[in-house]
Design a protein around this motif. Structure first.
Motif: not given
Ligand SMILES: C[S@@+](CC[C@H](N)C(=O)[O-])C[C@H]1O[C@@H](n2cnc3c(N)ncnc32)[C@H](O)[C@@H]1O
Length: 387
Positions: A349-368
């Motif tokens: 998840l962290a690997r994929d999110l870091s790629e997505i965030v680089r393209t102009g998205y902001r991490l708004e919410h995380v819940e386990g």
């Protein structure tokens, strides 16, 4: 630095993502020690290892820490299934919060919200409604820890009672055919015991009820396995997805989230690569009288390669390996205002999110969600919004 194979006294500080306890030698080297709990004092035999990290095994438990408790299962420690039955449930939850945060910050280089809640399972045992067991030479059980050998057992306390009884019945009268068997419980305690991959495998579907929807699935098709959190998980995912014109759902399975999306979006495209799961999805949509979903029974790689349409929301629920290579940046070009990513592996998840965030998205919410008590696994739901 301590010489290899020497015994050293250590205090366990934390639990690592793989499940081992973590301690630090006086020289600074980090030592991973299975079957320890935070606060334990242990004599550890250090295995040959590197200069920064080593593995050890407990020689003597000198003093139990406050997080240690008694395991319930007779084969705990030799069975490959559970790694944390010796850890009190509160300490398991605290460790999962830390594991999730650490993956997002260290692997993903992300700045997660200050609070990452992990929703507890209402019961830390008796929750699991789907499992696979091995039948070999008239014996039934799971694989042994770090081995292919069988760990025979007739009981498994993480299973819901109906499945635990089904396992006991299978072990009492083992089938003649060796191989893997799926044990699954549906709504109302109905149980199916099916040989995995066998010709003529039962195709009778089992019913799951969650989030007000009724989902049927064929044995062998993926299903969320925690019976006690099905509803909570379904409602959280749907809440994060919101509502709107169009939604794209990747890795849709038999439709655990699709039916709810279909009620909230004018049009939905649902992609699922397993033909049997896609057939279940079509069946479930028809049974719910929902006709606004385009089911694509294809690999997501193929569908996204040809996708030119913008979607308001993209929901992703990939397997443990995360998104196939090259797909994270592709998802980010779909123009969605919201991406909702459900994952059973914080590292991918962290690997994929870091790629997505680089393209102009902001991490708004995380819940386990603690879908797998007594194991180090944690399910995570992340929402990204277009900046
Ligand atoms: C974690 S499951 C989620 C299923 C569903 N969302 C649910 O909650 O029941 C992942 C699903 O992705 C499917 N899948 C795995 N790799 C795929 C791919 N490359 N393309 C399309 N589907 C894939 C699997 O068959 C499985 O149904």
């Amino acid at each position: 630095m301590i010489a290899e194979s020497e015994t050293v006294e250590l205090r366990i500080d934390a639990l690592a993502a793989g499940g081992d306890g973590v301690a630090r030698e006086t020289g600074g080297r980090v030592v991973f020690v299975p079957f320890t709990a935070p606060g334990d004092r242990v004599d550890v035999v250090i295995e040959p290892g590197g200069t920064r990290f080593a593995r050890g095994r407990v020689k003597t438990l000198l003093a139990s820490g406050p997080a240690r408790t008694d395991p319930l299962c007779a084969v705990f420690g030799s069975c490959g299934g559970c790694a944390w039955q010796h850890v009190a449930y509160d300490a398991q939850l605290a460790a999962k919060r830390a594991i999730l945060r650490e993956a997002l910050t260290r692997i993903g280089g992300l700045a997660p919200p200050a609070e990452i809640p992990v929703i507890a399972c209402p019961s830390p045992y008796g929750y699991r409604s789907r499992t696979r067991v091995v039948v070999a030479g008239g014996r039934v059980g799971y694989r042994r820890r770090r081995s292919n050998a069988l760990c025979a057992t007739a009981r498994c306390p993480v299973l819901v009672p109906a499945l635990d009884d089904a396992l006991a019945a299978l072990a009492a009268r083992p089938p003649h055919e060796d191989g893997e068997w799926e044990l699954a419980a549906g709504d109302g305690g109905e149980v199916r015991v099916t040989r995995v991959g066998a010709a003529g495998e039962s195709s009778r579907r089992l019913v799951l009820a969650a989030g007000g929807e009724r989902i049927e699935r064929t044995p062998g098709v993926f299903a969320q396995a925690n019976a006690l959190l099905l509803d909570v998980l379904a409602r959280a995912v749907v809440r994060e997805a919101g509502a709107g014109e169009t939604a794209l759902e990747l890795f849709a399975g038999a439709g655990f989230f699709t039916l709810a999306l279909a009620r909230r979006f004018t049009r939905v495209v649902a992609v699922e690569g397993d033909a049997r799961a896609a057939a279940d999805l079509v069946h479930n949509l028809a049974a719910a009288d929902l006709h606004n979903v385009d089911v694509r029974a294809e690999p997501v790689e193929r569908v996204l390669g040809a996708c030119r349409t913008a979607h308001d929301v993209v929901l992703l629920d990939p397997p443990r390996t995360g998104l196939p290579r090259g797909l994270a940046p592709r998802v980010a070009t779909l123009g969605a205002r919201r991406l909702v990513y459900l994952s059973c592996d914080p590292a991918t998840l962290a690997r994929d999110l870091s790629e997505i965030v680089r393209t102009g998205y902001r991490l708004e919410h995380v819940e386990g969600f603690d879908l797998f008590p007594q194991t180090p696994h944690v399910e995570a739901l992340a929402t990204l919004v277009a900046d």
